[in-house]
Design an enzyme around this catalytic site. Structure first.
Site, PDB file in Angstrom:
ATOM      1  N   LYS A 111       0.830  -1.219   0.000  1.00 33.07           N
ATOM      2  CA  LYS A 111       0.000   0.000   0.000  1.00 33.07           C
ATOM      3  C   LYS A 111       0.860   1.263   0.000  1.00 33.07           C
ATOM      4  O   LYS A 111       0.458   2.266  -0.571  1.00 33.07           O
ATOM      5  CB  LYS A 111      -1.037  -0.002   1.129  1.00 33.07           C
ATOM      6  CG  LYS A 111      -0.515   0.002   2.523  1.00 33.07           C
ATOM      7  CD  LYS A 111      -1.670  -0.159   3.513  1.00 33.07           C
ATOM      8  CE  LYS A 111      -1.165  -0.691   4.844  1.00 33.07           C
ATOM      9  NZ  LYS A 111      -0.007   0.010   5.422  1.00 33.07           N
TER      10      LYS A 111
ATOM     11  N   ARG B 217      -7.257   2.794  10.370  1.00 31.90           N
ATOM     12  CA  ARG B 217      -6.824   1.414  10.590  1.00 31.90           C
ATOM     13  C   ARG B 217      -7.711   0.707  11.615  1.00 31.90           C
ATOM     14  O   ARG B 217      -7.496  -0.457  11.912  1.00 31.90           O
ATOM     15  CB  ARG B 217      -5.406   1.499  11.143  1.00 31.90           C
ATOM     16  CG  ARG B 217      -4.543   0.295  10.993  1.00 31.90           C
ATOM     17  CD  ARG B 217      -3.463   0.548   9.999  1.00 31.90           C
ATOM     18  NE  ARG B 217      -2.191  -0.050  10.270  1.00 31.90           N
ATOM     19  CZ  ARG B 217      -1.082   0.352   9.653  1.00 31.90           C
ATOM     20  NH1 ARG B 217      -1.124   1.363   8.805  1.00 31.90           N
ATOM     21  NH2 ARG B 217       0.042  -0.258   9.870  1.00 31.90           N
TER      22      ARG B 217
ATOM     23  N   ARG C 247      13.219  -1.607   7.763  1.00 29.29           N
ATOM     24  CA  ARG C 247      12.427  -1.163   8.911  1.00 29.29           C
ATOM     25  C   ARG C 247      12.614  -2.088  10.103  1.00 29.29           C
ATOM     26  O   ARG C 247      12.597  -3.300   9.942  1.00 29.29           O
ATOM     27  CB  ARG C 247      10.941  -1.136   8.515  1.00 29.29           C
ATOM     28  CG  ARG C 247      10.596   0.110   7.708  1.00 29.29           C
ATOM     29  CD  ARG C 247       9.211   0.075   7.199  1.00 29.29           C
ATOM     30  NE  ARG C 247       8.237  -0.347   8.187  1.00 29.29           N
ATOM     31  CZ  ARG C 247       6.942  -0.345   7.988  1.00 29.29           C
ATOM     32  NH1 ARG C 247       6.476   0.045   6.832  1.00 29.29           N
ATOM     33  NH2 ARG C 247       6.106  -0.736   8.914  1.00 29.29           N
TER      34      ARG C 247
ATOM     35  N   ARG D 258      11.706  -7.754   3.085  1.00 33.24           N
ATOM     36  CA  ARG D 258      11.897  -6.345   3.427  1.00 33.24           C
ATOM     37  C   ARG D 258      12.750  -6.236   4.702  1.00 33.24           C
ATOM     38  O   ARG D 258      13.607  -5.383   4.809  1.00 33.24           O
ATOM     39  CB  ARG D 258      10.524  -5.679   3.621  1.00 33.24           C
ATOM     40  CG  ARG D 258      10.559  -4.175   3.632  1.00 33.24           C
ATOM     41  CD  ARG D 258       9.168  -3.596   3.416  1.00 33.24           C
ATOM     42  NE  ARG D 258       8.368  -3.621   4.623  1.00 33.24           N
ATOM     43  CZ  ARG D 258       7.116  -3.184   4.701  1.00 33.24           C
ATOM     44  NH1 ARG D 258       6.509  -2.706   3.617  1.00 33.24           N
ATOM     45  NH2 ARG D 258       6.439  -3.233   5.817  1.00 33.24           N
TER      46      ARG D 258
ATOM     47  N   ARG E 168       1.935  -8.398  13.655  1.00 32.56           N
ATOM     48  CA  ARG E 168       1.335  -7.307  12.860  1.00 32.56           C
ATOM     49  C   ARG E 168       0.214  -7.844  11.974  1.00 32.56           C
ATOM     50  O   ARG E 168      -0.805  -7.162  11.765  1.00 32.56           O
ATOM     51  CB  ARG E 168       2.404  -6.595  12.038  1.00 32.56           C
ATOM     52  CG  ARG E 168       3.219  -5.636  12.922  1.00 32.56           C
ATOM     53  CD  ARG E 168       4.499  -5.186  12.257  1.00 32.56           C
ATOM     54  NE  ARG E 168       4.295  -4.516  11.003  1.00 32.56           N
ATOM     55  CZ  ARG E 168       5.181  -4.537   9.998  1.00 32.56           C
ATOM     56  NH1 ARG E 168       6.291  -5.213  10.107  1.00 32.56           N
ATOM     57  NH2 ARG E 168       4.917  -3.867   8.897  1.00 32.56           N
TER      58      ARG E 168
HETATM   59  P1  AMP Z   1       2.781   1.195   8.329  1.00 33.77           P
HETATM   60  O1  AMP Z   1       3.968   1.903   7.761  1.00 33.77           O
HETATM   61  O2  AMP Z   1       1.493   1.688   7.755  1.00 33.77           O
HETATM   62  O3  AMP Z   1       2.905  -0.299   8.290  1.00 33.77           O
HETATM   63  O4  AMP Z   1       2.739   1.584   9.908  1.00 33.77           O
HETATM   64  C1  AMP Z   1       3.807   1.247  10.773  1.00 33.77           C
HETATM   65  C2  AMP Z   1       3.344   1.247  12.217  1.00 33.77           C
HETATM   66  O5  AMP Z   1       2.878   2.559  12.565  1.00 33.77           O
HETATM   67  C3  AMP Z   1       2.172   0.332  12.521  1.00 33.77           C
HETATM   68  O6  AMP Z   1       2.587  -1.004  12.795  1.00 33.77           O
HETATM   69  C4  AMP Z   1       1.575   1.000  13.760  1.00 33.77           C
HETATM   70  O7  AMP Z   1       2.350   0.750  14.909  1.00 33.77           O
HETATM   71  C5  AMP Z   1       1.733   2.475  13.412  1.00 33.77           C
HETATM   72  N1  AMP Z   1       0.559   3.015  12.658  1.00 33.77           N
HETATM   73  C6  AMP Z   1       0.538   3.447  11.366  1.00 33.77           C
HETATM   74  N2  AMP Z   1      -0.696   3.875  11.023  1.00 33.77           N
HETATM   75  C7  AMP Z   1      -1.466   3.704  12.118  1.00 33.77           C
HETATM   76  C8  AMP Z   1      -2.839   3.954  12.391  1.00 33.77           C
HETATM   77  N3  AMP Z   1      -3.670   4.465  11.460  1.00 33.77           N
HETATM   78  N4  AMP Z   1      -3.299   3.651  13.635  1.00 33.77           N
HETATM   79  C9  AMP Z   1      -2.486   3.140  14.586  1.00 33.77           C
HETATM   80  N5  AMP Z   1      -1.197   2.877  14.385  1.00 33.77           N
HETATM   81  C10 AMP Z   1      -0.664   3.154  13.171  1.00 33.77           C
END
Ligand code: AMP
Length: 189
Positions: A9, A84, A129, A123, A140
């Protein structure tokens, strides 16, 4: 952009934003930036992020609210990784309503769990990351199923869900997204 971790995404959100000349607002990127800068939000979020848990709804909602209602972004935006949870989706709807913003489409990248695991491990091997390690990846994915997947039903009910097969190459998925989304965006103009 709605999808499990590893669904692409971020990649597809960036591409979509560039194609439509609008900002790409990624909650994960914004949070990682707060962690790097050690802001109060970054300090509050870093442990949950490292564990693979979600950040408190209130914190994420206020962070995103500030980004998307900036007056210098009038042409729309691609929201990636937010909402989310159902609570975030309800708040997003309220924010949109108050500011006259229409949420045109939710692009859901659907992809089998085995393929996600392989992508995330690759990754992680590239050390992109810290939360892409094998201990955190499974968690996750579980968090996604428990807290984010209910949004599929939420947005199906609102008639704006577009389901995209997320398997295949970046270009193949991109082509599927454009084919499904372009008519919706043209109709919304
Ligand atoms: P992502 O890069 O979208 O995978 O986000 C990385 C991490 O950021 C996630 O595993 C959460 O810990 C936090 N995170 C990102 N977006 C959200 C959201 N909308 N609500 C809560 N936590 C978030």
């Amino acid at each position: 952009m709605l999808g499990p971790p590893g669904s692409g995404k971020g990649t597809q959100g960036q591409r979509l934003a560039a194609r439509h000349h609008v900002p790409h607002v990624s909650s994960g990127e914004l949070l990682r930036d707060h962690v790097r800068r050690q802001t109060p939000l970054g300090r509050a979020a870093s442990h949950a992020m490292a564990r693979g848990d979600l950040i408190d709804d209130e914190l994420v909602i206020s962070m995103i609210g500030e980004e998307v209602i900036r007056p210098d972004a009038p042409g729309g935006f691609v929201l990636d990784g937010f909402p989310r949870t159902v609570a975030q989706a309800t708040a997003a709807y309220d924010i949109a309503l108050r500011h006259g913003i229409t949420l045109h489409a939710v692009v859901w990248l659907d992809i089998p769990r085995d393929e996600l695991r392989a992508r995330l491990q690759a990754r992680g091997a590239a050390a992109a990351r810290p939360d892409d390690n094998s201990a955190t990846i499974g968690h996750r994915l579980d968090v996604y199923v428990a807290q984010t997947l209910p949004l599929v039903e939420f947005y199906t009910g609102r008639d704006i869900l577009i389901t995209i097969d997320g398997t295949g190459t970046v270009d193949q998925v991109a082509a599927r997204i454009d084919t499904a989304l372009d008519p919706v965006l043209r109709a919304g103009e």
